[in-house]
Scaffold this active site. Sequence first.
Site, PDB file in Angstrom:
ATOM      1  N   ASN A  91      24.553   7.665 -23.520  1.00 23.78           N
ATOM      2  CA  ASN A  91      25.382   6.785 -24.354  1.00 23.78           C
ATOM      3  C   ASN A  91      24.813   5.370 -24.467  1.00 23.78           C
ATOM      4  O   ASN A  91      25.241   4.597 -25.311  1.00 23.78           O
ATOM      5  CB  ASN A  91      26.817   6.749 -23.827  1.00 23.78           C
ATOM      6  N   LYS A  96      16.868  12.543 -14.977  1.00 27.50           N
ATOM      7  CA  LYS A  96      16.633  11.106 -14.757  1.00 27.50           C
ATOM      8  C   LYS A  96      17.432  10.575 -13.557  1.00 27.50           C
ATOM      9  O   LYS A  96      17.044   9.574 -12.953  1.00 27.50           O
ATOM     10  CB  LYS A  96      16.948  10.297 -16.019  1.00 27.50           C
ATOM     11  N   LYS A 143      24.066  13.559 -10.925  1.00 27.43           N
ATOM     12  CA  LYS A 143      24.361  12.152 -10.607  1.00 27.43           C
ATOM     13  C   LYS A 143      24.892  12.030  -9.186  1.00 27.43           C
ATOM     14  O   LYS A 143      24.476  11.169  -8.423  1.00 27.43           O
ATOM     15  CB  LYS A 143      25.401  11.577 -11.577  1.00 27.43           C
TER      16      LYS A 143
HETATM   17  P1  ADP Z   1      24.275  10.969 -19.037  1.00 26.07           P
HETATM   18  O1  ADP Z   1      23.697  11.028 -20.412  1.00 26.07           O
HETATM   19  O2  ADP Z   1      24.785   9.611 -18.682  1.00 26.07           O
HETATM   20  O3  ADP Z   1      23.415  11.584 -17.982  1.00 26.07           O
HETATM   21  P2  ADP Z   1      25.953  13.351 -18.954  1.00 26.07           P
HETATM   22  O4  ADP Z   1      26.629  13.788 -20.193  1.00 26.07           O
HETATM   23  O5  ADP Z   1      24.778  14.095 -18.466  1.00 26.07           O
HETATM   24  O6  ADP Z   1      25.631  11.803 -19.145  1.00 26.07           O
HETATM   25  O7  ADP Z   1      27.009  13.301 -17.756  1.00 26.07           O
HETATM   26  C1  ADP Z   1      28.211  12.556 -17.846  1.00 26.07           C
HETATM   27  C2  ADP Z   1      29.363  13.472 -18.238  1.00 26.07           C
HETATM   28  O8  ADP Z   1      29.673  14.336 -17.159  1.00 26.07           O
HETATM   29  C3  ADP Z   1      30.669  12.781 -18.501  1.00 26.07           C
HETATM   30  O9  ADP Z   1      30.727  12.195 -19.777  1.00 26.07           O
HETATM   31  C4  ADP Z   1      31.666  13.935 -18.329  1.00 26.07           C
HETATM   32  O10 ADP Z   1      31.943  14.546 -19.578  1.00 26.07           O
HETATM   33  C5  ADP Z   1      30.923  14.940 -17.472  1.00 26.07           C
HETATM   34  N1  ADP Z   1      31.559  15.307 -16.189  1.00 26.07           N
HETATM   35  C6  ADP Z   1      31.437  16.543 -15.647  1.00 26.07           C
HETATM   36  N2  ADP Z   1      32.082  16.623 -14.476  1.00 26.07           N
HETATM   37  C7  ADP Z   1      32.646  15.401 -14.245  1.00 26.07           C
HETATM   38  C8  ADP Z   1      33.450  14.872 -13.190  1.00 26.07           C
HETATM   39  N3  ADP Z   1      33.802  15.597 -12.126  1.00 26.07           N
HETATM   40  N4  ADP Z   1      33.839  13.566 -13.279  1.00 26.07           N
HETATM   41  C9  ADP Z   1      33.482  12.815 -14.353  1.00 26.07           C
HETATM   42  N5  ADP Z   1      32.743  13.276 -15.389  1.00 26.07           N
HETATM   43  C10 ADP Z   1      32.314  14.560 -15.351  1.00 26.07           C
HETATM   44 MG    MG Z   2      22.727  13.596 -17.946  1.00 25.88          MG
END
Ligand code: ADP
Ligand code: MG
Length: 311
Positions: free
Chosen positions: A12, A211, A273
Amino acid sequence: MKDKIVVALGGNALGKTPKEQHELVKGTAVPIVDLIAAGHEVVLAHGNGPQVGMINLAMETASVSDAGTPEMPFPECGAMSQGYIGYHLQNAIREELLNRGMDVPVATVVTQVIVDKNDPAFTNPTKPIGSFYSKEEADELSAKKGYNMVEDAGRGYRRVVPSPRPIDVAEKATVKALVDNNHVVITVGGGGIPVVKEGNKLVGVPAVIDKDFASAKIAEILDADYLIILTAVEKVAINFGKENEKWLSKLDFAETEQYIKEGHFAPGSMLPKIEAALGFAKSKSGRKSLITSLEKAKEGIEGITGTLITQ
Ligand code: ADP
Ligand code: MG
Protein backbone atom coordinates in the site's frame (compact mmCIF):
# COMPACT_ATOMS: atom_id res chain seq x y z
CA MET A 1 16.91 7.60 22.17
CA LYS A 2 18.23 7.50 18.60
CA ASP A 3 17.64 4.15 17.02
CA LYS A 4 18.86 2.38 13.93
CA ILE A 5 15.58 1.47 12.26
CA VAL A 6 14.85 -0.80 9.33
CA VAL A 7 11.50 0.14 7.81
CA ALA A 8 9.78 -2.39 5.57
CA LEU A 9 7.20 -0.89 3.23
CA GLY A 10 4.21 -2.94 2.07
CA GLY A 11 2.21 -2.86 -1.11
CA ASN A 12 0.00 0.00 0.00
CA ALA A 13 3.04 2.32 0.20
CA LEU A 14 3.62 1.81 -3.53
CA GLY A 15 0.24 1.18 -5.15
CA LYS A 16 -0.49 -0.86 -8.23
CA THR A 17 0.76 1.12 -11.22
CA PRO A 18 3.90 3.23 -11.87
CA LYS A 19 1.72 6.35 -12.09
CA GLU A 20 -0.06 5.57 -8.82
CA GLN A 21 3.29 4.74 -7.21
CA HIS A 22 4.81 8.04 -8.29
CA GLU A 23 1.98 9.86 -6.47
CA LEU A 24 1.81 7.54 -3.44
CA VAL A 25 5.53 7.69 -2.61
CA LYS A 26 5.19 11.41 -1.87
CA GLY A 27 3.00 10.41 1.07
CA THR A 28 5.20 7.42 1.92
CA ALA A 29 8.19 9.75 2.22
CA VAL A 30 6.56 11.76 5.02
CA PRO A 31 6.71 9.21 7.89
CA ILE A 32 10.16 8.10 6.68
CA VAL A 33 11.50 11.65 6.84
CA ASP A 34 9.76 12.14 10.20
CA LEU A 35 12.01 9.36 11.52
CA ILE A 36 15.13 10.89 9.96
CA ALA A 37 14.19 14.33 11.30
CA ALA A 38 13.87 12.80 14.77
CA GLY A 39 17.53 11.73 14.47
CA HIS A 40 17.07 8.04 13.73
CA GLU A 41 19.21 6.13 11.23
CA VAL A 42 16.78 4.78 8.67
CA VAL A 43 17.22 1.90 6.25
CA LEU A 44 14.36 1.19 3.87
CA ALA A 45 13.16 -2.08 2.44
CA HIS A 46 10.06 -2.68 0.35
CA GLY A 47 7.96 -5.37 -1.28
CA ASN A 48 7.55 -5.91 -5.03
CA GLY A 49 4.84 -8.58 -5.39
CA PRO A 50 2.50 -6.56 -7.64
CA GLN A 51 5.37 -4.85 -9.49
CA VAL A 52 7.45 -7.93 -10.31
CA GLY A 53 4.25 -9.73 -11.34
CA MET A 54 3.36 -6.85 -13.65
CA ILE A 55 6.83 -6.63 -15.22
CA ASN A 56 7.03 -10.39 -15.67
CA LEU A 57 3.59 -10.63 -17.28
CA ALA A 58 4.29 -7.62 -19.55
CA MET A 59 7.65 -8.97 -20.72
CA GLU A 60 6.21 -12.42 -21.25
CA THR A 61 3.23 -11.11 -23.21
CA ALA A 62 5.50 -8.91 -25.33
CA SER A 63 7.93 -11.75 -26.02
CA VAL A 64 5.19 -14.02 -27.40
CA SER A 65 3.32 -11.35 -29.35
CA ASP A 66 6.22 -9.33 -30.77
CA ALA A 67 9.22 -10.86 -32.51
CA GLY A 68 11.53 -8.04 -31.36
CA THR A 69 11.08 -8.47 -27.59
CA PRO A 70 13.36 -10.98 -25.88
CA GLU A 71 12.33 -13.09 -22.93
CA MET A 72 13.12 -11.47 -19.59
CA PRO A 73 14.18 -13.96 -16.89
CA PHE A 74 12.34 -13.66 -13.57
CA PRO A 75 15.38 -12.51 -11.48
CA GLU A 76 15.94 -9.72 -14.03
CA CYS A 77 12.29 -8.72 -13.58
CA GLY A 78 13.01 -8.48 -9.84
CA ALA A 79 16.06 -6.32 -10.54
CA MET A 80 13.95 -4.05 -12.77
CA SER A 81 11.40 -3.68 -9.97
CA GLN A 82 14.15 -2.73 -7.47
CA GLY A 83 15.36 -0.11 -9.91
CA TYR A 84 12.13 1.73 -10.61
CA ILE A 85 10.72 1.42 -7.10
CA GLY A 86 14.05 2.62 -5.68
CA TYR A 87 14.06 5.49 -8.14
CA HIS A 88 10.60 6.64 -7.03
CA LEU A 89 11.42 6.26 -3.33
CA GLN A 90 14.79 8.01 -3.41
CA ASN A 91 13.32 10.79 -5.56
CA ALA A 92 10.40 11.41 -3.17
CA ILE A 93 12.45 11.09 0.03
CA ARG A 94 15.10 13.48 -1.28
CA GLU A 95 12.43 16.06 -2.08
CA GLU A 96 10.72 15.68 1.32
CA LEU A 97 14.10 16.08 3.06
CA LEU A 98 14.95 19.20 1.03
CA ASN A 99 11.49 20.67 1.75
CA ARG A 100 12.38 20.43 5.44
CA GLY A 101 15.81 21.94 4.92
CA MET A 102 17.66 18.64 5.37
CA ASP A 103 20.51 17.75 3.04
CA VAL A 104 20.78 13.99 3.51
CA PRO A 105 21.93 11.72 0.66
CA VAL A 106 19.52 8.96 -0.39
CA ALA A 107 20.42 6.00 -2.59
CA THR A 108 19.14 2.63 -3.70
CA VAL A 109 21.44 -0.38 -3.74
CA VAL A 110 20.58 -3.11 -6.23
CA THR A 111 20.67 -5.97 -3.75
CA GLN A 112 21.17 -9.70 -4.20
CA VAL A 113 20.03 -11.95 -1.39
CA ILE A 114 21.49 -15.40 -1.04
CA VAL A 115 19.13 -18.35 -0.66
CA ASP A 116 19.66 -22.09 -0.25
CA LYS A 117 19.10 -24.00 -3.50
CA ASN A 118 17.71 -26.85 -1.39
CA ASP A 119 15.17 -24.60 0.35
CA PRO A 120 11.91 -26.59 0.48
CA ALA A 121 10.12 -23.48 -0.85
CA PHE A 122 11.30 -24.38 -4.36
CA THR A 123 9.01 -27.40 -4.43
CA ASN A 124 6.10 -25.58 -2.74
CA PRO A 125 5.38 -22.11 -4.20
CA THR A 126 3.51 -19.84 -1.73
CA LYS A 127 4.34 -16.20 -2.47
CA PRO A 128 1.48 -14.23 -4.10
CA ILE A 129 2.62 -11.83 -6.84
CA GLY A 130 0.90 -9.64 -9.44
CA SER A 131 -2.75 -8.67 -9.67
CA PHE A 132 -5.81 -10.20 -8.10
CA TYR A 133 -8.04 -12.29 -10.38
CA SER A 134 -11.48 -13.92 -10.28
CA LYS A 135 -11.68 -17.72 -10.08
CA GLU A 136 -12.40 -17.92 -13.84
CA GLU A 137 -9.48 -15.66 -14.81
CA ALA A 138 -7.19 -17.59 -12.47
CA ASP A 139 -8.16 -20.93 -14.05
CA GLU A 140 -7.48 -19.48 -17.51
CA LEU A 141 -4.03 -18.18 -16.50
CA SER A 142 -2.97 -21.46 -14.97
CA ALA A 143 -4.14 -23.35 -18.07
CA LYS A 144 -2.45 -20.90 -20.50
CA LYS A 145 0.78 -20.06 -18.70
CA GLY A 146 1.17 -22.86 -16.18
CA TYR A 147 1.05 -20.42 -13.26
CA ASN A 148 0.23 -21.67 -9.79
CA MET A 149 -2.85 -19.67 -8.71
CA VAL A 150 -4.20 -19.53 -5.15
CA GLU A 151 -6.82 -17.62 -3.20
CA ASP A 152 -5.14 -14.80 -1.22
CA ALA A 153 -6.63 -13.93 2.19
CA GLY A 154 -10.20 -13.50 0.93
CA ARG A 155 -9.23 -10.88 -1.64
CA GLY A 156 -9.16 -12.89 -4.88
CA TYR A 157 -6.84 -15.24 -6.77
CA ARG A 158 -3.14 -14.53 -7.38
CA ARG A 159 -0.18 -16.25 -8.92
CA VAL A 160 2.25 -17.81 -6.43
CA VAL A 161 6.01 -18.40 -6.82
CA PRO A 162 8.56 -20.05 -4.49
CA SER A 163 9.53 -17.92 -1.51
CA PRO A 164 12.84 -19.17 -0.09
CA ARG A 165 14.28 -17.77 3.15
CA PRO A 166 17.08 -15.20 2.96
CA ILE A 167 20.45 -16.46 4.22
CA ASP A 168 22.74 -13.48 3.59
CA VAL A 169 22.88 -10.16 1.75
CA ALA A 170 25.58 -10.00 -0.94
CA GLU A 171 25.92 -6.20 -0.81
CA LYS A 172 25.84 -5.96 3.01
CA ALA A 173 29.26 -4.25 3.28
CA THR A 174 28.15 -1.55 0.83
CA VAL A 175 24.87 -0.99 2.66
CA LYS A 176 26.70 -0.79 5.98
CA ALA A 177 29.28 1.67 4.65
CA LEU A 178 26.52 3.96 3.37
CA VAL A 179 24.47 3.72 6.58
CA ASP A 180 27.57 4.40 8.70
CA ASN A 181 28.12 7.53 6.61
CA ASN A 182 24.58 8.82 7.24
CA HIS A 183 23.10 7.93 3.89
CA VAL A 184 19.49 6.85 3.72
CA VAL A 185 19.65 3.49 1.96
CA ILE A 186 16.95 1.61 0.10
CA THR A 187 17.98 -2.05 0.00
CA VAL A 188 16.67 -5.63 -0.30
CA GLY A 189 13.89 -4.25 -2.54
CA GLY A 190 11.27 -6.89 -3.15
CA GLY A 191 13.11 -9.04 -0.61
CA GLY A 192 16.25 -8.83 -2.77
CA ILE A 193 17.08 -10.55 -6.04
CA PRO A 194 17.21 -14.22 -4.99
CA VAL A 195 20.54 -15.83 -5.87
CA VAL A 196 22.20 -19.15 -5.07
CA LYS A 197 25.94 -19.54 -4.56
CA GLU A 198 27.90 -21.63 -7.05
CA GLY A 199 31.55 -21.17 -6.20
CA ASN A 200 32.31 -17.52 -6.91
CA LYS A 201 29.10 -17.13 -8.88
CA LEU A 202 25.79 -15.83 -7.62
CA VAL A 203 23.09 -17.24 -9.87
CA GLY A 204 19.62 -15.64 -9.98
CA VAL A 205 16.64 -17.93 -9.38
CA PRO A 206 12.94 -17.47 -10.25
CA ALA A 207 11.46 -16.75 -6.82
CA VAL A 208 10.44 -13.89 -4.55
CA ILE A 209 11.96 -13.68 -1.09
CA ASP A 210 9.43 -12.27 1.32
CA LYS A 211 10.40 -8.66 2.00
CA ASP A 212 9.46 -9.14 5.66
CA PHE A 213 12.12 -11.84 6.11
CA ALA A 214 14.69 -9.97 4.03
CA SER A 215 14.07 -6.83 6.12
CA ALA A 216 14.59 -8.79 9.34
CA LYS A 217 17.79 -10.27 7.87
CA ILE A 218 19.30 -6.90 6.91
CA ALA A 219 18.17 -5.47 10.27
CA GLU A 220 20.14 -8.25 12.02
CA ILE A 221 23.17 -7.76 9.78
CA LEU A 222 23.19 -3.99 10.40
CA ASP A 223 22.68 -4.53 14.14
CA ALA A 224 19.51 -2.41 14.04
CA ASP A 225 17.50 -1.67 17.17
CA TYR A 226 14.11 -1.66 15.59
CA LEU A 227 12.28 -3.36 12.73
CA ILE A 228 9.15 -1.52 11.63
CA ILE A 229 6.84 -3.25 9.19
CA LEU A 230 4.41 -0.78 7.61
CA THR A 231 1.39 -2.41 6.02
CA ALA A 232 -2.33 -1.90 5.36
CA VAL A 233 -3.54 -2.61 8.91
CA GLU A 234 -2.91 -0.50 12.02
CA LYS A 235 -2.54 -3.56 14.23
CA VAL A 236 -2.33 -7.32 14.12
CA ALA A 237 -5.45 -9.23 15.09
CA ILE A 238 -6.33 -12.64 16.38
CA ASN A 239 -9.50 -14.15 14.91
CA PHE A 240 -8.90 -11.72 12.03
CA GLY A 241 -12.09 -10.95 10.08
CA LYS A 242 -14.24 -12.97 12.48
CA GLU A 243 -16.89 -11.82 14.97
CA ASN A 244 -14.51 -12.23 17.89
CA GLU A 245 -11.66 -10.35 16.17
CA LYS A 246 -9.29 -8.77 18.67
CA TRP A 247 -6.62 -6.19 17.79
CA LEU A 248 -3.34 -6.57 19.67
CA SER A 249 -1.10 -3.76 20.99
CA LYS A 250 1.67 -5.81 22.50
CA LEU A 251 2.88 -9.34 22.06
CA ASP A 252 5.60 -11.16 23.94
CA PHE A 253 7.48 -14.08 22.41
CA ALA A 254 5.41 -16.83 24.02
CA GLU A 255 2.08 -15.25 23.04
CA THR A 256 3.28 -14.70 19.49
CA GLU A 257 4.38 -18.34 19.18
CA GLN A 258 1.07 -19.52 20.63
CA TYR A 259 -1.00 -17.44 18.17
CA ILE A 260 1.13 -18.62 15.24
CA LYS A 261 0.46 -22.22 16.32
CA GLU A 262 -3.27 -21.51 16.56
CA GLY A 263 -3.25 -20.27 12.93
CA HIS A 264 -4.33 -16.64 13.47
CA PHE A 265 -2.06 -15.21 10.78
CA ALA A 266 -2.64 -15.78 7.08
CA PRO A 267 0.30 -17.40 5.23
CA GLY A 268 1.70 -15.09 2.54
CA SER A 269 0.42 -11.90 4.20
CA MET A 270 0.45 -11.53 8.00
CA LEU A 271 2.29 -14.74 8.93
CA PRO A 272 5.64 -13.71 7.36
CA LYS A 273 5.42 -10.33 9.10
CA ILE A 274 4.81 -11.96 12.46
CA GLU A 275 7.55 -14.54 11.95
CA ALA A 276 10.02 -11.91 10.73
CA ALA A 277 9.12 -9.52 13.55
CA LEU A 278 9.45 -12.29 16.13
CA GLY A 279 12.70 -13.58 14.65
CA PHE A 280 14.31 -10.14 14.74
CA ALA A 281 13.09 -9.31 18.26
CA LYS A 282 14.43 -12.65 19.53
CA SER A 283 17.78 -12.37 17.74
CA LYS A 284 19.39 -10.15 20.39
CA SER A 285 18.31 -8.69 23.70
CA GLY A 286 16.80 -5.20 23.36
CA ARG A 287 15.66 -5.57 19.77
CA LYS A 288 12.02 -4.89 19.08
CA SER A 289 9.62 -5.06 16.16
CA LEU A 290 6.53 -3.06 15.34
CA ILE A 291 3.78 -3.81 12.85
CA THR A 292 1.51 -0.91 11.97
CA SER A 293 0.08 1.03 9.04
CA LEU A 294 1.91 3.59 6.95
CA GLU A 295 -0.60 6.25 8.03
CA LYS A 296 -0.02 5.49 11.71
CA ALA A 297 3.76 5.09 11.50
CA LYS A 298 4.47 8.19 13.58
CA GLU A 299 2.03 7.27 16.36
CA GLY A 300 3.33 3.71 16.20
CA ILE A 301 6.89 4.76 16.90
CA GLU A 302 5.67 6.98 19.73
CA GLY A 303 4.09 3.88 21.27
CA ILE A 304 0.53 5.06 20.73
CA THR A 305 -0.61 2.39 18.29
CA GLY A 306 0.52 -0.63 16.29
CA THR A 307 1.48 -4.09 17.50
CA LEU A 308 4.82 -4.20 19.31
CA ILE A 309 6.64 -7.52 19.56
CA THR A 310 9.23 -7.59 22.32
CA GLN A 311 10.23 -9.65 25.32
P1 ADP B 1 2.08 -6.01 2.57
O1 ADP B 1 1.93 -5.60 1.14
O2 ADP B 1 2.20 -4.84 3.50
O3 ADP B 1 3.09 -7.08 2.80
P2 ADP B 1 -0.01 -8.03 2.86
O4 ADP B 1 -1.26 -7.87 2.09
O5 ADP B 1 0.99 -9.03 2.44
O6 ADP B 1 0.64 -6.57 2.96
O7 ADP B 1 -0.35 -8.32 4.39
C1 ADP B 1 -1.19 -7.47 5.15
C2 ADP B 1 -2.60 -8.02 5.18
O8 ADP B 1 -2.64 -9.19 5.98
C3 ADP B 1 -3.62 -7.14 5.84
O9 ADP B 1 -4.07 -6.10 5.00
C4 ADP B 1 -4.73 -8.14 6.18
O10 ADP B 1 -5.70 -8.19 5.15
C5 ADP B 1 -4.01 -9.48 6.21
N1 ADP B 1 -4.09 -10.24 7.48
C6 ADP B 1 -4.11 -11.59 7.52
N2 ADP B 1 -4.15 -12.04 8.78
C7 ADP B 1 -4.17 -10.95 9.59
C8 ADP B 1 -4.22 -10.78 11.01
N3 ADP B 1 -4.26 -11.81 11.85
N4 ADP B 1 -4.20 -9.50 11.50
C9 ADP B 1 -4.16 -8.44 10.65
N5 ADP B 1 -4.13 -8.55 9.30
C10 ADP B 1 -4.13 -9.79 8.76
MG1 MG C 1 3.10 -9.01 1.92
